[in-house]
Design a protein around this motif. Structure first.
Motif, PDB file in Angstrom:
ATOM      1  N   ASN A  24     -14.524   9.556   3.847  1.00  0.00           N
ATOM      2  CA  ASN A  24     -14.587   7.810   4.187  1.00  0.00           C
ATOM      3  C   ASN A  24     -13.147   7.193   3.976  1.00  0.00           C
ATOM      4  N   GLU A  25     -12.495   7.643   2.810  1.00  0.00           N
ATOM      5  CA  GLU A  25     -11.100   7.230   2.553  1.00  0.00           C
ATOM      6  C   GLU A  25     -10.109   7.745   3.636  1.00  0.00           C
ATOM      7  N   PHE A  26     -10.050   8.979   4.091  1.00  0.00           N
ATOM      8  CA  PHE A  26      -9.215   9.474   4.878  1.00  0.00           C
ATOM      9  C   PHE A  26      -9.262   8.653   6.156  1.00  0.00           C
ATOM     10  N   PHE A  27     -10.754   8.659   6.845  1.00  0.00           N
ATOM     11  CA  PHE A  27     -10.764   8.071   8.249  1.00  0.00           C
ATOM     12  C   PHE A  27     -10.236   6.645   8.078  1.00  0.00           C
ATOM     13  N   GLY A  28     -10.909   6.034   7.155  1.00  0.00           N
ATOM     14  CA  GLY A  28     -10.666   4.361   6.915  1.00  0.00           C
ATOM     15  C   GLY A  28      -9.136   4.100   7.065  1.00  0.00           C
ATOM     16  N   THR A  29      -8.639   5.095   6.096  1.00  0.00           N
ATOM     17  CA  THR A  29      -7.202   4.644   6.239  1.00  0.00           C
ATOM     18  C   THR A  29      -6.320   4.736   7.367  1.00  0.00           C
ATOM     19  N   TRP A  74      -8.634  11.165  -8.033  1.00  0.00           N
ATOM     20  CA  TRP A  74      -7.799  11.755  -7.235  1.00  0.00           C
ATOM     21  C   TRP A  74      -7.942  11.429  -5.724  1.00  0.00           C
ATOM     22  N   ILE A  75      -9.234  11.184  -5.190  1.00  0.00           N
ATOM     23  CA  ILE A  75      -9.592  11.422  -4.023  1.00  0.00           C
ATOM     24  C   ILE A  75      -9.244  10.113  -3.387  1.00  0.00           C
ATOM     25  N   PRO A  76      -9.375   8.669  -3.961  1.00  0.00           N
ATOM     26  CA  PRO A  76      -8.789   7.429  -3.207  1.00  0.00           C
ATOM     27  C   PRO A  76      -7.250   7.291  -3.458  1.00  0.00           C
ATOM     28  N   VAL A  77      -6.911   8.175  -3.864  1.00  0.00           N
ATOM     29  CA  VAL A  77      -5.045   8.264  -3.924  1.00  0.00           C
ATOM     30  C   VAL A  77      -4.771   9.428  -2.709  1.00  0.00           C
ATOM     31  N   ASN A  87       0.690  -1.235  -0.196  1.00  0.00           N
ATOM     32  CA  ASN A  87       0.095   0.165   0.057  1.00  0.00           C
ATOM     33  C   ASN A  87       0.993   1.395   0.107  1.00  0.00           C
ATOM     34  N   PRO A  88       0.727   2.087  -1.071  1.00  0.00           N
ATOM     35  CA  PRO A  88       1.551   3.305  -1.096  1.00  0.00           C
ATOM     36  C   PRO A  88       1.678   4.251   0.068  1.00  0.00           C
ATOM     37  N   ALA A  89       0.294   4.143   0.496  1.00  0.00           N
ATOM     38  CA  ALA A  89      -0.140   4.995   1.660  1.00  0.00           C
ATOM     39  C   ALA A  89       0.590   4.768   2.974  1.00  0.00           C
ATOM     40  N   MET A  90       0.620   3.344   3.134  1.00  0.00           N
ATOM     41  CA  MET A  90       1.366   2.877   4.422  1.00  0.00           C
ATOM     42  C   MET A  90       2.837   3.163   4.195  1.00  0.00           C
ATOM     43  N   THR A 133     -16.487  -3.815   6.467  1.00  0.00           N
ATOM     44  CA  THR A 133     -18.000  -4.209   6.852  1.00  0.00           C
ATOM     45  C   THR A 133     -18.454  -2.865   7.616  1.00  0.00           C
ATOM     46  N   SER A 134     -17.622  -2.036   8.261  1.00  0.00           N
ATOM     47  CA  SER A 134     -18.130  -0.853   9.030  1.00  0.00           C
ATOM     48  C   SER A 134     -18.112   0.306   8.406  1.00  0.00           C
ATOM     49  N   MET A 135     -17.086   0.659   7.622  1.00  0.00           N
ATOM     50  CA  MET A 135     -16.766   1.824   7.053  1.00  0.00           C
ATOM     51  C   MET A 135     -16.635   1.794   5.435  1.00  0.00           C
ATOM     52  N   GLY A 136     -17.182   0.496   5.057  1.00  0.00           N
ATOM     53  CA  GLY A 136     -17.121   0.264   3.449  1.00  0.00           C
ATOM     54  C   GLY A 136     -18.129   0.810   2.798  1.00  0.00           C
ATOM     55  N   GLY A 137     -19.415   1.136   3.397  1.00  0.00           N
ATOM     56  CA  GLY A 137     -20.614   1.319   2.657  1.00  0.00           C
ATOM     57  C   GLY A 137     -20.471   2.295   1.707  1.00  0.00           C
ATOM     58  N   PRO A 138     -19.868   3.517   2.212  1.00  0.00           N
ATOM     59  CA  PRO A 138     -20.000   4.568   1.184  1.00  0.00           C
ATOM     60  C   PRO A 138     -19.036   4.536   0.015  1.00  0.00           C
ATOM     61  N   THR A 139     -17.817   3.871   0.063  1.00  0.00           N
ATOM     62  CA  THR A 139     -17.000   4.008  -1.068  1.00  0.00           C
ATOM     63  C   THR A 139     -16.641   2.852  -1.408  1.00  0.00           C
ATOM     64  N   GLY A 140     -16.659   1.671  -0.630  1.00  0.00           N
ATOM     65  CA  GLY A 140     -15.882   0.588  -1.083  1.00  0.00           C
ATOM     66  C   GLY A 140     -15.578  -0.479  -0.034  1.00  0.00           C
ATOM     67  N   PRO A 141     -14.407  -0.026   0.638  1.00  0.00           N
ATOM     68  CA  PRO A 141     -13.663   1.203   0.396  1.00  0.00           C
ATOM     69  C   PRO A 141     -12.193   0.909  -0.202  1.00  0.00           C
ATOM     70  N   GLY A 142     -11.440   1.699  -0.535  1.00  0.00           N
ATOM     71  CA  GLY A 142     -10.088   1.486  -1.250  1.00  0.00           C
ATOM     72  C   GLY A 142      -9.047   1.591  -0.022  1.00  0.00           C
ATOM     73  N   LEU A 143      -8.797   2.505   0.644  1.00  0.00           N
ATOM     74  CA  LEU A 143      -7.757   2.523   1.651  1.00  0.00           C
ATOM     75  C   LEU A 143      -6.342   2.412   1.022  1.00  0.00           C
ATOM     76  N   ASN A 144      -6.208   2.548  -0.081  1.00  0.00           N
ATOM     77  CA  ASN A 144      -4.837   2.188  -0.750  1.00  0.00           C
ATOM     78  C   ASN A 144      -4.807   2.650  -2.184  1.00  0.00           C
ATOM     79  N   PRO A 145      -4.062   3.758  -2.328  1.00  0.00           N
ATOM     80  CA  PRO A 145      -3.967   4.116  -3.774  1.00  0.00           C
ATOM     81  C   PRO A 145      -3.865   3.097  -4.997  1.00  0.00           C
ATOM     82  N   ALA A 146      -2.928   2.207  -4.664  1.00  0.00           N
ATOM     83  CA  ALA A 146      -2.621   1.134  -5.715  1.00  0.00           C
ATOM     84  C   ALA A 146      -3.786   0.338  -6.188  1.00  0.00           C
TER      85      ALA A 146
END
Length: 243
Positions: A141-146, A221-224, A69-72, A182-195
């Motif tokens: 969602n992507e900010f707080f999830g990651t 750009w948002i999920p990156v 995960n590039p974010a990590m 399961t908890s925070m994925g409803g709004p976006t998927g989620p991605g949590l990972n730019p790659a």
């Protein structure tokens, strides 16, 4: 044991590919027409992503740290936990691994991609979108999830019990991802990972899929950006409060 840079980067490449195969493979199984797992539900997807993180950490944690995960990677470098000279090689390996993993999902589900006419279902097997159509919600969602992912993973992997039994910590990290989907994925998927989002979105744009629709680059750009910023804050909280 010391590993060569090639082996370390191979671990990031293969690990990220495994993440995509398990994660987006689960989405394809649920969303695409005619699969044996069609419409099996959100828990199938959550399990796919949980295992998709758990297994690479078990396989490669001792070799590369299994950032996958590039974010990590970027977050740890910003907070002084990772060598900046390795950031670009790690990120390139992760991006390439995500592309290859997504290509494998496409190849293995090819007949079902051709049979599916729902553009949203097809896009969902590649990248994320916001269910409400809100870019602000998408970002938050992507900010707080990651943030939660990085904080939780670092706390578990570096805790005394995690360092003593890294396999147990890797399993817990997989459950963190499972829980987050399961908890925070409803709004976006989620991605949590730019790659995990950027490269599959690129593959969506390139691959010849009937009825695929738009790749929605205006919001790509948002999920990156949001996961990178969330990860930096998560790693900062870890360093400040718990390291």
């Amino acid at each position: 044991m010391e590993y060569s840079l090639f082996t370390i980067l191979a671990a990031e490449f293969v690990g990220t590919a495994v993440l995509m195969i398990f994660g987006n493979g689960a989405v394809a199984n649920v969303e695409l027409k005619g699969t044996k797992g069609h419409a099996s539900g959100w828990l199938t997807i959550a399990m796919g992503y949980g295992f998709g993180v758990m297994f690479p950490v078990l396989m490669f944690g001792a070799i590369s740290g299994a950032h996958i995960n590039p974010a990590m990677t970027i977050a740890q470098a910003v907070n002084g936990m990772f060598d900046w000279s390795l950031v670009l090689p790690y990120v390139i390996a992760q991006l390439l691994g995500a592309a290859v993993g997504q290509l494998i999902v496409y190849v293995t589900y090819y007949p079902h991609y051709q049979a599916t006419e729902n553009e949203g279902a097809i896009l969902g097997t590649f990248c994320t979108t916001d269910a409400s159509g809100s870019k602000v919600n998408y970002f938050l969602n992507e900010f707080f999830g990651t943030l939660m992912l990085v904080l939780g993973a670092l706390c578990c992997l570096t805790s005394p019990w995690g360092e003593e039994t890294p396999a147990a910590a890797a399993i817990v990290v997989g459950f963190i991802v499972w829980g987050l989907v399961t908890s925070m994925g409803g709004p976006t998927g989620p991605g949590l990972n730019p790659a995990r989002d950027l490269m599959p979105r690129l593959m969506h744009a390139i691959l010849p899929i009937a009825h695929k629709g738009s790749s929605r680059w205006a919001e790509a750009w948002i999920p990156v950006v949001a996961p990178i910023l969330g990860a930096i804050v998560g790693a900062f909280l870890y360093q400040t409060l718990f390291a």
